[in-house]
Design a protein around this motif. Structure first.
Motif, PDB file in Angstrom:
ATOM      1  N   ASP A 134      11.791  -7.642  62.156  1.00 19.53           N
ATOM      2  CA  ASP A 134      10.598  -7.494  62.978  1.00 19.53           C
ATOM      3  C   ASP A 134      11.060  -7.217  64.409  1.00 19.53           C
ATOM      4  O   ASP A 134      11.697  -8.073  65.038  1.00 19.53           O
ATOM      5  CB  ASP A 134       9.748  -8.764  62.943  1.00 19.53           C
ATOM      6  N   PHE A 135      10.753  -6.029  64.909  1.00 19.25           N
ATOM      7  CA  PHE A 135      11.182  -5.634  66.242  1.00 19.25           C
ATOM      8  C   PHE A 135      10.075  -5.867  67.253  1.00 19.25           C
ATOM      9  O   PHE A 135       8.929  -5.454  67.059  1.00 19.25           O
ATOM     10  CB  PHE A 135      11.580  -4.156  66.258  1.00 19.25           C
ATOM     11  N   TYR A 136      10.443  -6.520  68.354  1.00 18.01           N
ATOM     12  CA  TYR A 136       9.556  -6.721  69.492  1.00 18.01           C
ATOM     13  C   TYR A 136      10.225  -6.072  70.697  1.00 18.01           C
ATOM     14  O   TYR A 136      11.368  -6.408  71.036  1.00 18.01           O
ATOM     15  CB  TYR A 136       9.330  -8.215  69.742  1.00 18.01           C
ATOM     16  N   ILE A 137       9.527  -5.141  71.333  1.00 18.40           N
ATOM     17  CA  ILE A 137      10.122  -4.340  72.399  1.00 18.40           C
ATOM     18  C   ILE A 137       9.382  -4.572  73.707  1.00 18.40           C
ATOM     19  O   ILE A 137       8.154  -4.462  73.767  1.00 18.40           O
ATOM     20  CB  ILE A 137      10.088  -2.840  72.030  1.00 18.40           C
ATOM     21  N   GLN A 188      -2.006  -2.290  78.423  1.00 15.24           N
ATOM     22  CA  GLN A 188      -1.020  -2.864  79.318  1.00 15.24           C
ATOM     23  C   GLN A 188      -0.946  -4.377  79.164  1.00 15.24           C
ATOM     24  O   GLN A 188      -1.924  -5.043  78.861  1.00 15.24           O
ATOM     25  CB  GLN A 188      -1.355  -2.531  80.774  1.00 15.24           C
ATOM     26  N   ASP A 189       0.278  -4.889  79.383  1.00 14.47           N
ATOM     27  CA  ASP A 189       0.522  -6.335  79.420  1.00 14.47           C
ATOM     28  C   ASP A 189       0.011  -7.032  78.167  1.00 14.47           C
ATOM     29  O   ASP A 189      -0.586  -8.121  78.218  1.00 14.47           O
ATOM     30  CB  ASP A 189      -0.104  -6.946  80.675  1.00 14.47           C
ATOM     31  N   ALA A 190       0.236  -6.383  77.039  1.00 16.95           N
ATOM     32  CA  ALA A 190      -0.154  -6.940  75.748  1.00 16.95           C
ATOM     33  C   ALA A 190       0.711  -6.286  74.674  1.00 16.95           C
ATOM     34  O   ALA A 190       1.323  -5.238  74.901  1.00 16.95           O
ATOM     35  CB  ALA A 190      -1.627  -6.690  75.468  1.00 16.95           C
ATOM     36  N   TRP A 191       0.733  -6.901  73.501  1.00 19.42           N
ATOM     37  CA  TRP A 191       1.483  -6.334  72.390  1.00 19.42           C
ATOM     38  C   TRP A 191       0.690  -5.202  71.747  1.00 19.42           C
ATOM     39  O   TRP A 191      -0.506  -5.332  71.515  1.00 19.42           O
ATOM     40  CB  TRP A 191       1.802  -7.406  71.344  1.00 19.42           C
ATOM     41  N   ASN A 192       1.381  -4.098  71.483  1.00 18.88           N
ATOM     42  CA  ASN A 192       0.795  -2.933  70.819  1.00 18.88           C
ATOM     43  C   ASN A 192       1.595  -2.631  69.557  1.00 18.88           C
ATOM     44  O   ASN A 192       2.831  -2.730  69.563  1.00 18.88           O
ATOM     45  CB  ASN A 192       0.861  -1.699  71.722  1.00 18.88           C
ATOM     46  N   ASP A 193       0.930  -2.261  68.493  1.00 16.29           N
ATOM     47  CA  ASP A 193       1.620  -1.808  67.285  1.00 16.29           C
ATOM     48  C   ASP A 193       2.000  -0.339  67.464  1.00 16.29           C
ATOM     49  O   ASP A 193       1.126   0.532  67.596  1.00 16.29           O
ATOM     50  CB  ASP A 193       0.720  -1.964  66.059  1.00 16.29           C
ATOM     51  N   GLY A 205       4.435   2.327  65.570  1.00 11.24           N
ATOM     52  CA  GLY A 205       5.331   2.566  64.448  1.00 11.24           C
ATOM     53  C   GLY A 205       5.672   1.256  63.755  1.00 11.24           C
ATOM     54  O   GLY A 205       4.785   0.479  63.376  1.00 11.24           O
ATOM     55  N   ARG A 206       6.978   0.984  63.631  1.00 10.45           N
ATOM     56  CA  ARG A 206       7.442  -0.223  62.948  1.00 10.45           C
ATOM     57  C   ARG A 206       7.785  -1.350  63.915  1.00 10.45           C
ATOM     58  O   ARG A 206       8.539  -2.255  63.559  1.00 10.45           O
ATOM     59  CB  ARG A 206       8.663   0.125  62.090  1.00 10.45           C
ATOM     60  N   ALA A 207       7.269  -1.282  65.126  1.00  8.94           N
ATOM     61  CA  ALA A 207       7.577  -2.312  66.121  1.00  8.94           C
ATOM     62  C   ALA A 207       6.308  -2.762  66.834  1.00  8.94           C
ATOM     63  O   ALA A 207       5.282  -2.072  66.831  1.00  8.94           O
ATOM     64  CB  ALA A 207       8.573  -1.766  67.144  1.00  8.94           C
ATOM     65  N   LYS A 208       6.410  -3.934  67.448  1.00  8.77           N
ATOM     66  CA  LYS A 208       5.387  -4.386  68.384  1.00  8.77           C
ATOM     67  C   LYS A 208       5.959  -4.179  69.785  1.00  8.77           C
ATOM     68  O   LYS A 208       7.083  -4.610  70.065  1.00  8.77           O
ATOM     69  CB  LYS A 208       5.033  -5.851  68.142  1.00  8.77           C
ATOM     70  N   VAL A 209       5.185  -3.529  70.639  1.00  7.77           N
ATOM     71  CA  VAL A 209       5.686  -3.133  71.956  1.00  7.77           C
ATOM     72  C   VAL A 209       4.804  -3.729  73.039  1.00  7.77           C
ATOM     73  O   VAL A 209       3.575  -3.601  73.006  1.00  7.77           O
ATOM     74  CB  VAL A 209       5.732  -1.596  72.092  1.00  7.77           C
ATOM     75  N   PHE A 210       5.454  -4.390  73.998  1.00  6.67           N
ATOM     76  CA  PHE A 210       4.760  -4.972  75.150  1.00  6.67           C
ATOM     77  C   PHE A 210       5.004  -4.051  76.339  1.00  6.67           C
ATOM     78  O   PHE A 210       6.124  -3.925  76.824  1.00  6.67           O
ATOM     79  CB  PHE A 210       5.299  -6.377  75.448  1.00  6.67           C
ATOM     80  N   TYR A 211       3.932  -3.384  76.806  1.00 11.07           N
ATOM     81  CA  TYR A 211       4.028  -2.452  77.925  1.00 11.07           C
ATOM     82  C   TYR A 211       3.692  -3.204  79.212  1.00 11.07           C
ATOM     83  O   TYR A 211       2.522  -3.473  79.491  1.00 11.07           O
ATOM     84  CB  TYR A 211       3.073  -1.278  77.724  1.00 11.07           C
ATOM     85  N   SER A 212       4.718  -3.529  79.975  1.00 12.26           N
ATOM     86  CA  SER A 212       4.530  -4.369  81.149  1.00 12.26           C
ATOM     87  C   SER A 212       4.240  -3.540  82.396  1.00 12.26           C
ATOM     88  O   SER A 212       4.892  -2.531  82.662  1.00 12.26           O
ATOM     89  CB  SER A 212       5.777  -5.220  81.388  1.00 12.26           C
ATOM     90  N   SER A 213       3.252  -3.997  83.174  1.00 11.19           N
ATOM     91  CA  SER A 213       2.944  -3.352  84.449  1.00 11.19           C
ATOM     92  C   SER A 213       3.798  -3.909  85.574  1.00 11.19           C
ATOM     93  O   SER A 213       3.943  -3.283  86.627  1.00 11.19           O
ATOM     94  CB  SER A 213       1.460  -3.546  84.793  1.00 11.19           C
ATOM     95  N   GLN A 214       4.365  -5.104  85.352  1.00 11.43           N
ATOM     96  CA  GLN A 214       5.213  -5.725  86.373  1.00 11.43           C
ATOM     97  C   GLN A 214       6.134  -6.746  85.704  1.00 11.43           C
ATOM     98  O   GLN A 214       5.664  -7.713  85.101  1.00 11.43           O
ATOM     99  CB  GLN A 214       4.365  -6.402  87.450  1.00 11.43           C
ATOM    100  N   PHE A 215       7.434  -6.527  85.831  1.00  5.97           N
ATOM    101  CA  PHE A 215       8.400  -7.427  85.207  1.00  5.97           C
ATOM    102  C   PHE A 215       8.678  -8.617  86.124  1.00  5.97           C
ATOM    103  O   PHE A 215       8.703  -8.487  87.346  1.00  5.97           O
ATOM    104  CB  PHE A 215       9.704  -6.690  84.916  1.00  5.97           C
ATOM    105  N   SER A 216       8.914  -9.753  85.507  1.00 10.92           N
ATOM    106  CA  SER A 216       9.246 -10.958  86.273  1.00 10.92           C
ATOM    107  C   SER A 216      10.050 -11.894  85.385  1.00 10.92           C
ATOM    108  O   SER A 216      10.067 -11.761  84.153  1.00 10.92           O
ATOM    109  CB  SER A 216       7.973 -11.656  86.749  1.00 10.92           C
ATOM    110  N   PHE A 217      10.707 -12.867  86.029  1.00  6.08           N
ATOM    111  CA  PHE A 217      11.440 -13.876  85.267  1.00  6.08           C
ATOM    112  C   PHE A 217      10.490 -14.666  84.377  1.00  6.08           C
ATOM    113  O   PHE A 217      10.811 -14.981  83.226  1.00  6.08           O
ATOM    114  CB  PHE A 217      12.169 -14.831  86.229  1.00  6.08           C
ATOM    115  N   SER A 218       9.308 -14.984  84.891  1.00  5.42           N
ATOM    116  CA  SER A 218       8.359 -15.777  84.107  1.00  5.42           C
ATOM    117  C   SER A 218       7.871 -15.005  82.888  1.00  5.42           C
ATOM    118  O   SER A 218       7.669 -15.592  81.808  1.00  5.42           O
ATOM    119  CB  SER A 218       7.167 -16.196  84.975  1.00  5.42           C
TER     120      SER A 218
END
Length: 390
Positions: free
Chosen positions: A38-41, A59-64, A66-79
């Protein structure tokens, strides 16, 4: 039964296309192993150089995807990193860069034990090659000095895609680094049309890559200068370095009238096969490639290549698939290009068939098996280390 989860961090992912090879490397891994892991990107919410986010994703949520779940981030942070890692609880983390800010953040969190002990696999994707390290060289040298002394890259698994990259890792990072050799998994493109007809005295070349000093377009423009015949060079790809492109534009303006050079912008991946089929040769005098997905893709659609000898694709002339030439020998580049101008249909068809033959001979199954071993070994190594600690 729950499947093993792999958390991948990559700056750009589908539906993006402008970063080319690194993105293709990840999407090909997901395509081949999506039924096993199970790939999470985690990735950006927009493509490279784009001001606007992808309109087709949340944005800022998991999207299906292809064969992965992808989180498209609008702003990266340590948290954000910490939250997503806790949410996914992966068996391993796969980093697709040495220098990406996302890579650095995760490795700092790992070193400070802000996140749980998770196996980390890191793929340099050619970033440790001499030609790549020369760009912003002082900044990279200082960072690597600090990172090595801070232990950011300790106790992880390096993914090298060929022997030269493994040596680059040992030379730059650690002679005793844990390196796993697994070739890139390529994707064959299906020819959508017969290759462009070849007439003596005419030559159609395509440059399809990022426009930057590493890809060496300026060199290519310079060796075209004295060719005799009707020559077309169409340039595709995003402009990575504006000052470098300005130098290329100056060189284009000085070419003789029989040379037609045009900038065509970027190409969606779905259009790559169709685009390549309109040209006689892929022209890429690169100073270095980790793999060269576009080289493989050109070969697979029957478009022979004229490239430098600084890639994995060697002895192409002997295989009747094109040429891999030393950058130090400009007269040879000129001679090969002039031969291509004068080439007739019969000779060209032989090269086109040879190109497809070379693509078919690539050991894709071996690359798939080695990549599977990479993930399994990294996860098993961590389990053994934890058992010893306990």
């Amino acid at each position: 039964m729950n499947r093993v989860r792999i958390f991948i961090i990559v700056r750009f992912y589908l539906p993006g296309y402008k970063t080319g090879g690194p993105l293709r490397s990840i999407s090909n891994i997901v395509e081949h192993f999506g039924d096993r892991f199970d790939f999470y990107i985690l990735t950006n919410d927009r493509d490279w150089t784009d001001a606007a986010a992808y309109p087709s994703v949340t944005q800022d949520a998991w999207n299906d995807v292809g064969r992965a779940k992808v989180f498209y981030s609008s702003q990266f942070s340590f948290s954000l990193l910490r939250r997503l890692l806790a949410e996914v609880a992966p068996a391993a983390v796969y980093l697709n860069s040495v220098f990406s800010p996302l890579t650095v953040r995760l490795l700092c969190m790992r070193r400070l034990e802000i996140i749980p002990r998770i196996p980390v696999i890191i793929a340099p994707r050619g970033e440790l090659a001499d030609s790549a390290l020369a760009i912003k060289g002082l900044k990279k040298k200082c960072y690597l000095w600090f990172a090595n002394r801070a232990g950011l890259y300790n106790r992880l698994t390096w993914h090298a895609t060929w022997a030269q990259e493994a040596e680059e890792i040992r030379r730059t990072m650690d002679r005793a680094a844990n390196i796993h050799l697994a070739p890139n998994i390529p994707k064959c493109l299906c020819p959508v049309a017969s290759p462009s007809e070849k007439t003596k005295g005419k030559l159609r070349l395509i440059f399809l890559s990022r426009i930057c000093s590493v890809k060496n377009l300026l060199f290519g423009l310079q060796v075209l200068r004295n060719l005799v015949g009707d020559v077309i060079l169409d340039i595709y790809g995003p402009i990575d370095q504006n000052s470098y492109w300005a130098a290329c534009e100056k060189a284009i303006a000085s070419l003789p009238a029989q040379m037609t050079v045009s900038y065509k912008g970027s190409v969606q991946y779905s259009e790559v096969a169709t685009t390549l089929s309109r040209y006689h040769f892929l022209f890429l005098p690169t100073t270095g490639e980790n793999f060269g997905h576009i080289i493989f893709e050109a070969l697979s659609v029957g478009c022979p290549v004229i490239i430098s000898d600084r890639t994995q694709w060697r002895n192409l002339q002997a295989k009747a698939a094109g040429w891999d030439l030393p950058l130090e020998d400009r007269p040879r580049w000129f001679a090969v290009l002039q031969r291509c101008v004068e080439m007739d249909e019969h000779e060209y068809r032989g090269l086109s068939e040879g190109a497809q033959r070379v693509a078919r001979e690539v050991d894709t199954k071996g690359a798939v098996f080695a990549t599977l071993e990479l993930f399994d070994a990294a996860i098993a190594r961590n389990s053994l280390t934890e058992a010893i600690r306990q």
